[in-house]
Motif scaffolding. Structure first.
Motif, PDB file in Angstrom:
ATOM      1  N   TYR A  25      43.185  37.755  42.590  1.00 41.97           N
ATOM      2  CA  TYR A  25      44.625  38.016  42.676  1.00 41.97           C
ATOM      3  C   TYR A  25      45.162  37.793  44.091  1.00 41.97           C
ATOM      4  O   TYR A  25      46.174  37.112  44.281  1.00 41.97           O
ATOM      5  CB  TYR A  25      44.905  39.453  42.210  1.00 41.97           C
ATOM      6  CG  TYR A  25      46.323  39.907  42.423  1.00 41.97           C
ATOM      7  CD1 TYR A  25      47.303  39.603  41.486  1.00 41.97           C
ATOM      8  CD2 TYR A  25      46.691  40.635  43.550  1.00 41.97           C
ATOM      9  CE1 TYR A  25      48.619  40.006  41.673  1.00 41.97           C
ATOM     10  CE2 TYR A  25      48.001  41.043  43.742  1.00 41.97           C
ATOM     11  CZ  TYR A  25      48.953  40.724  42.798  1.00 41.97           C
ATOM     12  OH  TYR A  25      50.257  41.128  42.989  1.00 41.97           O
ATOM     13  N   ASN A  55      47.243  39.963  37.216  1.00 43.82           N
ATOM     14  CA  ASN A  55      47.589  41.387  37.259  1.00 43.82           C
ATOM     15  C   ASN A  55      49.106  41.528  37.323  1.00 43.82           C
ATOM     16  O   ASN A  55      49.689  41.518  38.408  1.00 43.82           O
ATOM     17  CB  ASN A  55      46.927  42.095  38.436  1.00 43.82           C
ATOM     18  CG  ASN A  55      47.054  43.602  38.321  1.00 43.82           C
ATOM     19  OD1 ASN A  55      47.912  44.116  37.594  1.00 43.82           O
ATOM     20  ND2 ASN A  55      46.202  44.322  39.025  1.00 43.82           N
ATOM     21  N   SER A  56      49.702  41.670  36.178  1.00 43.01           N
ATOM     22  CA  SER A  56      51.166  41.762  36.092  1.00 43.01           C
ATOM     23  C   SER A  56      51.692  43.147  36.442  1.00 43.01           C
ATOM     24  O   SER A  56      52.903  43.357  36.486  1.00 43.01           O
ATOM     25  CB  SER A  56      51.628  41.378  34.689  1.00 43.01           C
ATOM     26  OG  SER A  56      51.099  42.293  33.742  1.00 43.01           O
TER      27      SER A  56
END
Length: 186
Positions: A25, A55-56
């Motif tokens: 990320y 990874n929202s």
């Protein structure tokens, strides 16, 4: 390296990390930021989107994506990204400050003031929040208060952005002489 503007070396490192760990990320996000800094906006969007897919639930990549859209005058997309960042963490000051700017740019005076107040509550005395609060005052017809706030900030930190805002506010207030003074200083 990236913050020292050694973009090629930083890009090489980020790409090496991503080749070994395609779901890293931070490497994806920082590569997106690097491309934003290099004004390679399509690549910035691509890598920030990849980070968000990984990874929202973290607010920072949404905020970074909003900045790319904002500098490209895609205000609706910028607003959507900043609002998503804020929804994920309503204490994330960069998103709140960026919302103030995008609402200002869109002419939404009420939301601009709400986000400016929120930012000053989150971190009293923060220069960017105070600068944005002055903008919010101005878009809400409170030019004199906005000028006073900017003049106070000038004692702490003299930036081109501050002088440009002072020039604009003095122009709107009708004081062309002071407006020209600040334009010359920026």
């Amino acid at each position: 390296l990236h913050t020292q503007k050694q973009y090629d070396k930083a890009e090489e490192i980020y790409l090496r990390v991503i080749s070994k760990d395609p779901k890293n990320y931070q490497a994806l996000r920082h590569l997106g930021i690097l491309y934003h800094d290099k004004k390679q906006y399509d690549q910035a969007i691509s890598y920030l989107d990849k980070a968000i897919l990984i990874n929202s639930l973290l607010p920072d990549a949404h905020n970074n994506l909003g900045l790319v859209y904002f500098v490209n005058d895609k205000l609706e997309l910028a607003k959507k990204s900043f609002e998503q960042s804020f929804l994920l963490n309503n204490s994330y000051l960069p998103a709140v400050n960026n919302l103030t700017r995008v609402y200002f740019s869109m002419g939404d005076s009420e939301k601009c003031m709400q986000s400016a107040i929120k930012a000053t509550e989150l971190k009293p005395g923060d220069y960017i929040s105070d600068l944005n609060f002055a903008l919010a005052l101005s878009i809400n017809g409170r030019i004199t208060e906005g000028i006073k706030k900017l003049e106070e900030l000038k004692k702490l930190n003299k930036t081109d952005d501050l002088f440009n805002q002072l020039a604009l506010m003095y122009e709107v207030s009708g004081d062309i002489e002071k407006s020209n003074k600040y334009l010359m200083e920026s």
